[in-house]
Enzyme design. Structure first.
Site, mmCIF file in Angstrom:
data_model
loop_
_atom_site.group_PDB
_atom_site.id
_atom_site.type_symbol
_atom_site.label_atom_id
_atom_site.label_comp_id
_atom_site.label_asym_id
_atom_site.label_seq_id
_atom_site.Cartn_x
_atom_site.Cartn_y
_atom_site.Cartn_z
ATOM 1 N N ASP A 158 -3.847 -2.936 2.926
ATOM 2 C CA ASP A 158 -3.883 -4.235 2.432
ATOM 3 C C ASP A 158 -3.960 -5.201 3.724
ATOM 4 O OD1 ASP A 158 -4.309 -6.644 1.206
ATOM 5 O OD2 ASP A 158 -2.456 -6.558 0.219
HETATM 6 C C1 NOJ Z 1 -4.920 -9.272 0.213
HETATM 7 C C2 NOJ Z 1 -4.423 -8.916 -1.166
HETATM 8 O O1 NOJ Z 1 -2.862 -8.519 -1.321
HETATM 9 C C3 NOJ Z 1 -5.096 -7.852 -1.934
HETATM 10 O O2 NOJ Z 1 -4.686 -7.442 -3.231
HETATM 11 C C4 NOJ Z 1 -6.645 -7.915 -1.906
HETATM 12 O O3 NOJ Z 1 -7.228 -6.938 -2.445
HETATM 13 C C5 NOJ Z 1 -6.916 -8.052 -0.133
HETATM 14 N N1 NOJ Z 1 -6.339 -9.172 0.302
HETATM 15 C C6 NOJ Z 1 -8.563 -7.819 -0.099
HETATM 16 O O4 NOJ Z 1 -9.093 -9.271 -0.499
#
Ligand code: NOJ
Length: 749
Positions: free
Chosen positions: A291
């Site tokens: 993430d």
């Molecule tokens: C952070 C978020 O926690 C996640 O859920 C998301 O897919 C990513 N950013 C990409 O945007």
């Protein structure tokens, strides 16, 4: 499993190949043959080309953190990028794909990822709202539409489903999940994977799903996003991991790490989680993405000294695709040279990512998701909007309806719509709304007006106040409008960005002066219905005391206003049931229906006795329990029957009850089955959901509902950490929610 738990807690063309892909039928995608193709490709890749495949960069749109490499186009041309996210629209995606396919030595196509969370352009209700439908087929279909729309604009990988169980409404991301229950959450998780991936990922209208955030991201201390998670191994295994396992069993293609630590180990360096459990025990075959910059974040977590160390920990744990931190790009060469990382792990990561690209058909045609005809004709079709409208009606939950305030009586001709969310368009999208557009949203005012026109109903809208400040500037106008009307609708709640990522709250009351406005209006004594728009359970005991009717509408997406109007005018009848407990106050959190009894539960015969597990200043009970939701009609439960009083591990127990529609509307009821394992080798929750059935009944109609149970459904992590059922006595409840129902019991031999 025992070993893994122990381990966990003791470790605190390739131009030529590509050209030929396009040139001969024997090189068309062959589902049995990926591995051979992938292996031969890897053999001709340089080390740098391999590392490039492990790099995922944002195109620069919609980022939720630092953009580490704004130079992404240059890097694509240099073969230093394997996947891009936040790029969409056929022309743009095709341009970027061209850089990878035509300007790099091997021409390996890119993956295109995006947060397709609850729709792509046709935005559906937020996932928490969707879960309140308890309608697995409907949820699956909404993701199929989302996949179809996203693939029409170049996307081939959705960063969804989010399957984090959460028992803490302070955590803003509860809006993206399926609520507090593991059993229901697991069913919904699998449905979503099926929705995104369909029968075959090769189908051009399906895409790769990505279960996230592995793991236990929904249990941050104090409900604060990204914060430390410290839970028992039993809770982790029993409550937080099963939805992920359900996704793996449904064939999910990828998994995203979580930002949090568990028991001192951040996810992106957790070898037990990503290698021992996910791969070796569960047999996960897809690829792992971080993430955002979570490899880099191992430094502030305090387990890595610097970027190189962070990269070493992550790769060795089994983390394969680096989103946004470029740490692999910059450090893996040296880490292999110094023996800190074994190249076989890099090959394995490259292999898993290339396999996904093969499965998508990108080696057959890298532009197969760049189809202008589809882009023009297959997005926001009337059919998708009709479906979205229906989903709104099924996801709203009727919390209160004194004196049949709803539906709006036929005699009503003048409605005052009052409140800051009455004509809010962008808020209807909820958070993470992909390419959803404010101008496509039907507000509540729009919906009421278009329904009201045929009925000669006038709708007068007054905002009254803002969502979240202390100005009462509009109160007088609102009061005047209410006095002039024969029915009042109050549209209250949160802005859409008050839930979602990095949107934790410590106070869950209606923000600003909204309660104050509501009180002023309600005391006028007009029939008044409150419509709530919010991304999480709120604490609304005062509102609940005073308002005659409350409909929880969440954020319903583009068709919000139409769907809600269908319910308000009685064209549709509410059937949604809460999948998250509404606490009475923030002090009760974490609160969920499946709590343990403890050694000093409140004694119902002497509730005042002091030395019991209770508060001095609040009841233990929530405002609305899990599973709760009213209808315009009423349902009576009777004749609970069990097919046997004793079962063994070869039996199926049939639990039956008769449900009768005793009210004045046709309606649908979500009949819920709970069990209580009375004595175990470890303590068991007071109730656990184990089944449900949706039943439609016309006025006066009765039907017998049957729900099946086997000993498989009764398994848990025993004292010895075996996943097994234990013989003994079980209570069983069939009812309309988790706090009430018909009760019987059976024995397991
Ligand atoms: C952070 C978020 O926690 C996640 O859920 C998301 O897919 C990513 N950013 C990409 O945007």
């Amino acid at each position: 499993m025992k070993n893994q738990i122990h381990l966990f807690f003791s470790i605190a063309c390739f131009s030529f190949l590509f050209q030929s892909c396009n040139s001969g039928p024997n090189l068309k995608i062959d589902t049995n043959n990926y591995q051979k193709k992938v292996d031969s490709l890897i053999k001709i890749m340089t080390f740098d080309e391999k590392i490039g495949q492990l790099n995922l960069l944002a195109s620069g749109w919609d980022v939720t953190g630092p953009v580490m490499d704004p130079n992404y186009k240059q890097l694509i041309k240099q073969g230093k990028v394997g996947a891009i996210f936040n790029a969409y629209k056929v022309d743009y995606v095709a341009d970027l794909q061209r850089l990878a396919v035509e300007e790099t030595r091997l021409g390996i196509p890119l993956l295109f990822g995006y947060d397709v969370i609850h729709g792509y352009r046709t935005i559906f209700p937020i996932p928490l709202a969707q879960s309140c439908t308890w309608d697995l087929a409907m949820i699956e279909h909404s993701d199929r539409i989302a996949a179809s729309e996203a693939t029409a604009e170049g996307i081939n990988w959705a960063f969804a489903p989010m399957v984090d169980i959460s028992r803490d409404p302070r955590w803003g991301r509860v809006s993206e999940g399926a609520g507090e229950d593991t059993w229901l959450g697991s069913k919904i998780a699998a449905a979503r994977v099926r929705g995104f991936q369909g029968e075959s990922i090769y189908d051009e209208r399906t895409l790769l799903a990505c279960m996230k955030h592995f793991a236990a991201y929904g249990a941050p201390q104090a409900g604060r996003d990204y914060h430390t998670v410290d839970i028992s191994e039993r809770s982790l295994l029993e409550y937080y991991l099963p939805p992920f396992k359900a996704c793996v069993d449904a064939g999910v293609a990828s998994v995203m790490t979580s930002f949090n630590e568990i028991s001192g180990v951040p996810s992106s360096s957790n070898h037990w989680l990503y290698t021992d459990l996910l791969r070796d025990s569960w047999g996960f075959k897809g690829f792992v993405v971080t993430d955002y910059t979570s490899i880099y974040e191992l430094i502030p977590h305090g387990v890595a000294e610097d970027s190189a160390h962070a990269g070493e920990l992550a790769l060795n744990a089994g983390i394969q695709l680096d989103m946004q931190s470029s740490i692999y790009l910059k450090n893996l060469k040296n880490l292999v040279a110094t023996g800190k990382v074994n190249e076989t792990l890099i090959d394995k990561a490259v292999s898993d990512i290339l396999t996904a690209k093969y499965k998508l058909g990108l080696f057959d045609d890298p532009y197969r998701y760049c189809n202008k005809t589809r882009q023009e004709n297959e997005i926001m079709t009337q059919e998708s909007k009709d479906f979205a409208r229906q989903m709104v009606t099924k996801s709203c939950v009727l919390l209160k309806n004194d004196n049949q305030t709803l539906p709006i009586p036929e005699s009503v001709k003048k409605i005052a719509l009052i409140g800051p969310l009455g004509d809010a368009d962008v808020d209807m999208l909820g958070n993470w709304s992909a390419t959803g557009l404010a101008q496509n949203c039907v507000t509540l005012l729009d919906g009421l007006k278009s329904e009201g026109i045929n009925k000669n109903i006038q709708v007068h809208f007054v905002k009254g106040c803002n969502v979240n400040d202390d100005s009462t500037y509009g109160f007088n106008d609102a009061i005047k409008a209410a006095k002039n009307a024969d029915y009042v609708i109050l549209a209250l709640g949160e802005h859409r960005n008050m839930s979602g990522e990095a949107a934790s709250r410590t106070n869950l009351d209606l923000p600003g002066v909204q309660l104050h406005l509501a009180e002023k209006i309600i005391e006028l004594g007009k029939p008044t219905a409150v419509i709530l728009f919010n991304g999480r359970p709120l604490t609304i005991p005062e509102l609940n005391k005073k308002a005659p009717a409350i409909l929880e509408a969440w954020f319903g997406g583009v068709e919000s206003g139409n769907g809600i109007a269908d319910l308000l005018f009685g064209k549709a009848v509410p059937s949604g049931k809460l999948t998250m407990t509404f606490p009475l106050n923030v002090g009760q959190i974490p609160i969920h229906y499946n709590m343990k009894n403890n050694g000093r539960p409140v004694d119902p015969t002497n509730p005042e006795y002091q030395f019991r597990s209770k508060y001095l200043d609040s009841p233990n009970e929530p405002l609305f329990p899990f599973g709760y939701g009213l209808s315009y009609t009423t349902f009576e439960y009777s004749d609970l029957k069990l097919s046997a009083s004793e079962i063994t591990n070869t039996d199926t127990l049939l639990i039956q009850a008769r449900i009768t529609n005793t009210g004045n509307f046709d309606g649908e009821e979500i009949v819920q089955l709970y069990v209580h394992d009375l004595v175990g080798s470890v303590t068991r929750p007071v109730k656990e959901l184990k089944g449900f059935s949706k039943v439609f009944l016309t006025k006066g109609e009765s039907k017998t509902v049957t729900i099946k149970l086997t000993t498989n459904d009764l398994r848990f992590y025993t004292l010895d950490m075996l996943y097994a059922y234990e013989p003994g006595k079980f209570e069983v409840y069939i009812g309309p929610n988790s706090s009430t129902g018909l009760k019987d019991s059976f024995l397991v031999k």
